[in-house]
Design a protein around this motif. Structure first.
Motif, mmCIF file in Angstrom:
data_model
loop_
_atom_site.group_PDB
_atom_site.id
_atom_site.type_symbol
_atom_site.label_atom_id
_atom_site.label_comp_id
_atom_site.label_asym_id
_atom_site.label_seq_id
_atom_site.Cartn_x
_atom_site.Cartn_y
_atom_site.Cartn_z
ATOM 1 N N LYS A 1 23.671 -12.900 2.596
ATOM 2 C CA LYS A 1 25.097 -13.184 2.657
ATOM 3 C C LYS A 1 25.510 -14.190 1.587
ATOM 4 O O LYS A 1 24.682 -14.721 0.846
ATOM 5 C CB LYS A 1 25.467 -13.727 4.038
ATOM 6 N N GLU A 2 26.809 -14.450 1.549
ATOM 7 C CA GLU A 2 27.383 -15.410 0.613
ATOM 8 C C GLU A 2 28.089 -16.503 1.400
ATOM 9 O O GLU A 2 28.736 -16.237 2.416
ATOM 10 C CB GLU A 2 28.356 -14.690 -0.321
ATOM 11 N N LEU A 3 27.957 -17.722 0.941
ATOM 12 C CA LEU A 3 28.574 -18.869 1.606
ATOM 13 C C LEU A 3 29.404 -19.644 0.591
ATOM 14 O O LEU A 3 28.917 -19.973 -0.486
ATOM 15 C CB LEU A 3 27.503 -19.780 2.223
ATOM 16 N N SER A 4 30.650 -19.941 0.944
ATOM 17 C CA SER A 4 31.532 -20.707 0.068
ATOM 18 C C SER A 4 31.775 -22.080 0.666
ATOM 19 O O SER A 4 32.190 -22.189 1.826
ATOM 20 C CB SER A 4 32.862 -19.978 -0.144
ATOM 21 N N VAL A 5 31.524 -23.117 -0.128
ATOM 22 C CA VAL A 5 31.692 -24.497 0.318
ATOM 23 C C VAL A 5 32.846 -25.111 -0.480
ATOM 24 O O VAL A 5 32.739 -25.276 -1.700
ATOM 25 C CB VAL A 5 30.410 -25.315 0.114
#
Length: 425
Positions: free
Chosen positions: A277-281
């Motif tokens: 998955k991809e995680l945006s912070v």
């Protein structure tokens, strides 16, 4: 120096190198050290300047080869960054030798080679003092190497004369060849007295191991001075397992020579990156936090050091340089402008911040239009208020000219605007 060389009969031109490396220890890499948790950060003597300027002079080099192999453009730096033979000087270094990684040739060829083609290595300093390579960038240094075109004011890109295209096998093979040269050989040929600087034998930089995760920064909106800076750190999983991560984010104000002027903010977050998955912070840097440190700086550097919670040896790094866009300042000239006749210009600037701007000055300049700069003291400028300054001038040179306005105050520095003036006979 360019003018003096031309006076002496040498063809000469000024060269600008963007993202110019300052390789202090002559190992052909720019080494940056990051602190592990609980470890004191180790400063690096290496740095990368926004840009650096030298001159090239066309001359023969029979001292290097009788067949003319190294004749042609030679790098001469009248503002060198390190001592050579005990004094601050640099060159002449053949551009063709720099292109081909012949760093064992005089004079100061290793230093100039590093300025345009050093590799950037980021190291994590562990608690036991050991260092781990966490990031390598082979393409950052030496961008848009430029000089003025002959017969026009256009920029001419001469990067290809200094190095082969980044990302090609030829460029990598030349870099590896340069790291195998005996730099002490060039020192022995040159006069004694370089100084006591330790020389690190170059070697092929170790590459970080392949990682189960990648990450990068995105600018949510164009970063504008006087507004909050909004970024996104994007993490992409390449693993089949979830990863619990410590994310340490640091924002620094950087001087033009690559040295930090101060820390703007730091924060540590704990996140979980799901498999595949991809995680945006989100990252937000308020204007109130950065405006003081950035008043004398050119770049805001944002870095993220990510460590696996269960596997602390899994370490990742992403770095992003933020260049703030200045608030608008306009300068215009009304009507037709003629040589030796008085004309009128106007500068308009609006306060873009919520506080009152104090100690304001406006400076207007341009060769061919103004024989002396015009400096205007501006009263305190309240929120949403604007200034409108009109000024007379008498052009004394014909042709296409540019007026430049520079606004300074207690909160903002060097806010520039320009306007083009076509002076007719």
């Amino acid at each position: 120096m360019c003018s003096v060389m031309r006076l002496l009969g040498f063809p000469c031109r000024v060269v600008t190198n963007f993202e110019s490396a300052h390789d202090n220890d002559r190992n052909l890499t720019i080494d940056v050290y990051h602190a592990d948790y609980g470890v004191r950060e180790t400063p690096s003597p290496d740095s990368i300047w926004n840009f650096h300027v030298w001159v090239e002079a066309w001359m023969r080099r029979p001292d290097l080869a009788k067949d003319g192999k190294y004749d042609g453009w030679q790098v001469l730096d009248p503002t060198p960054q390190e001592k050579s033979q005990g004094v601050y000087c640099c060159g002449p270094a053949p551009v063709v030798a720099i292109l081909n990684g012949e760093t064992d040739l005089k004079y100061d060829t290793p230093f100039v080679f590093a300025e345009v083609n050093a590799d950037c290595i980021d190291w994590l300093v562990k608690a036991d003092g050991s260092k781990v390579n966490i990031f390598s960038d082979t393409a950052r240094v030496g961008q848009n190497i430029s000089t003025k075109s002959v017969g026009s004011n256009k920029r001419m890109d001469i990067t290809d004369s200094y190095k082969y295209r980044e990302g090609t096998e030829k460029e990598r093979s030349v870099f590896h060849y340069a790291t195998t040269r005996d730099l002490s050989k060039a020192d022995a040929i040159e006069e004694e007295g370089r100084g006591s600087t330790d020389v690190v034998t170059p070697g092929i930089p170790p590459q970080p191991p392949s990682q189960p995760m990648s990450m990068y920064f995105e600018e949510v909106t164009p970063p504008k001075n006087c507004e909050d800076v909004r970024l996104m750190l994007v993490l992409q999983s390449k693993s089949s397992a979830a990863m619990r991560l410590f994310i340490s984010i640091r924002v620094q104000a950087m001087r033009y020579n690559g040295s930090p002027a101060g820390t703007i903010q730091t924060e540590v977050k704990e996140e979980t990156l799901l498999p595949g998955k991809e995680l945006s912070v989100p990252i937000q840097v308020p204007f109130s936090a950065y405006y003081k440190p950035m008043m004398e700086c050119d770049i805001m550097k944002v870095s993220a050091l990510v460590t696996g919670k269960e596997k602390p040896d899994n370490t990742y790094l992403a770095v992003h340089d933020v260049v703030l866009l200045d608030p608008p300042i306009t300068i215009t000239v009304s009507g037709i402008t003629r040589l030796n006749r008085e004309a009128e210009g106007e500068v308009v600037f609006m306060n873009p911040v919520t506080e009152t701007l104090k100690e304001c000055t406006l400076t207007i300049s341009r060769s061919g239009l103004l024989k002396e700069d015009i400096e205007v003291k501006i009263p305190d400028l309240k929120k949403n208020n604007r200034i409108c300054v009109k000024f007379p001038f008498v052009p004394y040179k014909p042709g296409r000219k540019t007026l430049v306005a520079n606004f300074d105050c207690s909160t903002l520095r060097d806010i520039k605007g320009s306007g083009t003036v076509d002076v007719k006979l």
